[in-house]
Design a protein around this motif. Sequence first.
Motif, PDB file in Angstrom:
ATOM      1  N   THR A   1      49.231  39.036  41.116  1.00 40.91           N
ATOM      2  CA  THR A   1      48.738  37.697  41.452  1.00 40.91           C
ATOM      3  C   THR A   1      47.708  37.762  42.575  1.00 40.91           C
ATOM      4  O   THR A   1      46.653  37.124  42.516  1.00 40.91           O
ATOM      5  CB  THR A   1      49.910  36.778  41.833  1.00 40.91           C
ATOM      6  OG1 THR A   1      50.860  36.752  40.766  1.00 40.91           O
ATOM      7  CG2 THR A   1      49.431  35.363  42.129  1.00 40.91           C
ATOM      8  N   CYS A   2      47.999  38.562  43.585  1.00 39.11           N
ATOM      9  CA  CYS A   2      47.064  38.735  44.698  1.00 39.11           C
ATOM     10  C   CYS A   2      45.743  39.327  44.195  1.00 39.11           C
ATOM     11  O   CYS A   2      44.660  38.849  44.537  1.00 39.11           O
ATOM     12  CB  CYS A   2      47.710  39.631  45.755  1.00 39.11           C
ATOM     13  SG  CYS A   2      46.692  39.882  47.212  1.00 39.11           S
ATOM     14  N   ALA A   3      45.830  40.361  43.361  1.00 40.71           N
ATOM     15  CA  ALA A   3      44.632  40.994  42.806  1.00 40.71           C
ATOM     16  C   ALA A   3      43.818  40.008  41.986  1.00 40.71           C
ATOM     17  O   ALA A   3      42.582  39.990  42.057  1.00 40.71           O
ATOM     18  CB  ALA A   3      45.025  42.201  41.956  1.00 40.71           C
ATOM     19  N   ALA A   4      44.505  39.166  41.225  1.00 45.41           N
ATOM     20  CA  ALA A   4      43.799  38.179  40.393  1.00 45.41           C
ATOM     21  C   ALA A   4      42.935  37.260  41.239  1.00 45.41           C
ATOM     22  O   ALA A   4      41.794  36.967  40.875  1.00 45.41           O
ATOM     23  CB  ALA A   4      44.809  37.365  39.583  1.00 45.41           C
ATOM     24  N   PHE A   5      43.478  36.809  42.359  1.00 43.80           N
ATOM     25  CA  PHE A   5      42.700  35.883  43.189  1.00 43.80           C
ATOM     26  C   PHE A   5      41.617  36.598  43.982  1.00 43.80           C
ATOM     27  O   PHE A   5      40.582  36.001  44.297  1.00 43.80           O
ATOM     28  CB  PHE A   5      43.623  35.024  44.043  1.00 43.80           C
ATOM     29  CG  PHE A   5      44.259  33.941  43.218  1.00 43.80           C
ATOM     30  CD1 PHE A   5      43.559  32.791  42.910  1.00 43.80           C
ATOM     31  CD2 PHE A   5      45.532  34.106  42.684  1.00 43.80           C
ATOM     32  CE1 PHE A   5      44.113  31.807  42.101  1.00 43.80           C
ATOM     33  CE2 PHE A   5      46.102  33.135  41.877  1.00 43.80           C
ATOM     34  CZ  PHE A   5      45.389  31.983  41.585  1.00 43.80           C
ATOM     35  N   ALA A   6      41.779  37.885  44.263  1.00 44.60           N
ATOM     36  CA  ALA A   6      40.678  38.656  44.840  1.00 44.60           C
ATOM     37  C   ALA A   6      39.550  38.754  43.819  1.00 44.60           C
ATOM     38  O   ALA A   6      38.378  38.578  44.154  1.00 44.60           O
ATOM     39  CB  ALA A   6      41.158  40.035  45.274  1.00 44.60           C
ATOM     40  N   ALA A   7      39.902  39.013  42.561  1.00 45.61           N
ATOM     41  CA  ALA A   7      38.886  39.089  41.508  1.00 45.61           C
ATOM     42  C   ALA A   7      38.182  37.742  41.352  1.00 45.61           C
ATOM     43  O   ALA A   7      36.957  37.684  41.258  1.00 45.61           O
ATOM     44  CB  ALA A   7      39.521  39.509  40.184  1.00 45.61           C
ATOM     45  N   ARG A   8      38.958  36.651  41.342  1.00 47.79           N
ATOM     46  CA  ARG A   8      38.409  35.302  41.145  1.00 47.79           C
ATOM     47  C   ARG A   8      37.543  34.829  42.314  1.00 47.79           C
ATOM     48  O   ARG A   8      36.897  33.785  42.215  1.00 47.79           O
ATOM     49  CB  ARG A   8      39.549  34.295  40.982  1.00 47.79           C
ATOM     50  CG  ARG A   8      40.264  34.344  39.671  1.00 47.79           C
ATOM     51  CD  ARG A   8      41.392  33.321  39.670  1.00 47.79           C
ATOM     52  NE  ARG A   8      40.895  31.981  39.914  1.00 47.79           N
ATOM     53  CZ  ARG A   8      40.560  31.116  38.963  1.00 47.79           C
ATOM     54  NH1 ARG A   8      40.676  31.444  37.700  1.00 47.79           N
ATOM     55  NH2 ARG A   8      40.128  29.905  39.278  1.00 47.79           N
ATOM     56  N   SER A   9      37.507  35.584  43.390  1.00 50.85           N
ATOM     57  CA  SER A   9      36.757  35.130  44.567  1.00 50.85           C
ATOM     58  C   SER A   9      35.259  35.020  44.310  1.00 50.85           C
ATOM     59  O   SER A   9      34.533  34.447  45.120  1.00 50.85           O
ATOM     60  CB  SER A   9      37.032  36.039  45.771  1.00 50.85           C
ATOM     61  OG  SER A   9      36.437  37.316  45.596  1.00 50.85           O
ATOM     62  N   ASP A  10      34.802  35.546  43.173  1.00 54.25           N
ATOM     63  CA  ASP A  10      33.380  35.385  42.832  1.00 54.25           C
ATOM     64  C   ASP A  10      33.141  34.140  41.977  1.00 54.25           C
ATOM     65  O   ASP A  10      32.023  33.908  41.511  1.00 54.25           O
ATOM     66  CB  ASP A  10      32.834  36.634  42.130  1.00 54.25           C
ATOM     67  CG  ASP A  10      33.348  36.810  40.718  1.00 54.25           C
ATOM     68  OD1 ASP A  10      34.313  36.117  40.312  1.00 54.25           O
ATOM     69  OD2 ASP A  10      32.794  37.676  39.995  1.00 54.25           O
ATOM     70  N   GLY A  11      34.198  33.346  41.745  1.00 48.79           N
ATOM     71  CA  GLY A  11      34.058  32.105  41.002  1.00 48.79           C
ATOM     72  C   GLY A  11      34.230  32.243  39.504  1.00 48.79           C
ATOM     73  O   GLY A  11      34.135  31.259  38.773  1.00 48.79           O
ATOM     74  N   ARG A  12      34.496  33.461  39.021  1.00 46.67           N
ATOM     75  CA  ARG A  12      34.682  33.668  37.583  1.00 46.67           C
ATOM     76  C   ARG A  12      36.170  33.825  37.258  1.00 46.67           C
ATOM     77  O   ARG A  12      36.993  33.952  38.146  1.00 46.67           O
ATOM     78  CB  ARG A  12      33.890  34.898  37.118  1.00 46.67           C
ATOM     79  CG  ARG A  12      32.394  34.719  37.344  1.00 46.67           C
ATOM     80  CD  ARG A  12      31.561  35.823  36.739  1.00 46.67           C
ATOM     81  NE  ARG A  12      31.859  37.120  37.356  1.00 46.67           N
ATOM     82  CZ  ARG A  12      31.522  38.285  36.807  1.00 46.67           C
ATOM     83  NH1 ARG A  12      30.899  38.332  35.640  1.00 46.67           N
ATOM     84  NH2 ARG A  12      31.799  39.418  37.425  1.00 46.67           N
ATOM     85  N   ASN A  13      36.503  33.812  35.964  1.00 44.27           N
ATOM     86  CA  ASN A  13      37.881  33.916  35.497  1.00 44.27           C
ATOM     87  C   ASN A  13      38.154  35.306  34.932  1.00 44.27           C
ATOM     88  O   ASN A  13      37.320  35.845  34.194  1.00 44.27           O
ATOM     89  CB  ASN A  13      38.151  32.861  34.421  1.00 44.27           C
ATOM     90  CG  ASN A  13      38.031  31.474  34.988  1.00 44.27           C
ATOM     91  OD1 ASN A  13      38.805  31.081  35.840  1.00 44.27           O
ATOM     92  ND2 ASN A  13      37.040  30.722  34.525  1.00 44.27           N
TER      93      ASN A  13
END
Length: 131
Positions: A60-72
């Motif tokens: 979950t933490c990794a997912a939101f780090a990835a999403r920090s660029d505004g993409r899914n």
Amino acid sequence: MNLLEENKKAIEKNNYANASNVVISDITKDKAVAYIDITEDNLNSYGFVHGGGYFTLADTCAAFAARSDGRNYVTQQASSQFIRNVNKGRVTAEGTVVNRGRTFCIIDVKVTSDEDKLLYTGTFNYFCIDK
């Protein structure tokens, strides 16, 4: 508006993470922080945090780090190292993007205890599902 606020709806819609008591506490460019306050629900039959709890927190933490660029993104692949365990307190994950491409994002996650002991590490590969 900060990245944590921008991702509020995505956090609320993450039913599995919410049922697992994962709290996203911070999101900045290429980083995220999440935690679990350990309860009986997080413990395995030996009285320690279940390995799936660490994985869920880290993923979950990794997912939101990835999403920090505004993409899914969705999880493509993950590698886990369980190092030590605890049975009380708070466990905190910090995810950091180590490589971001056009379609893939790689994130390293470290999970630590209240005493700042390393409990778990993981590397997560995410695939961008935006067109």
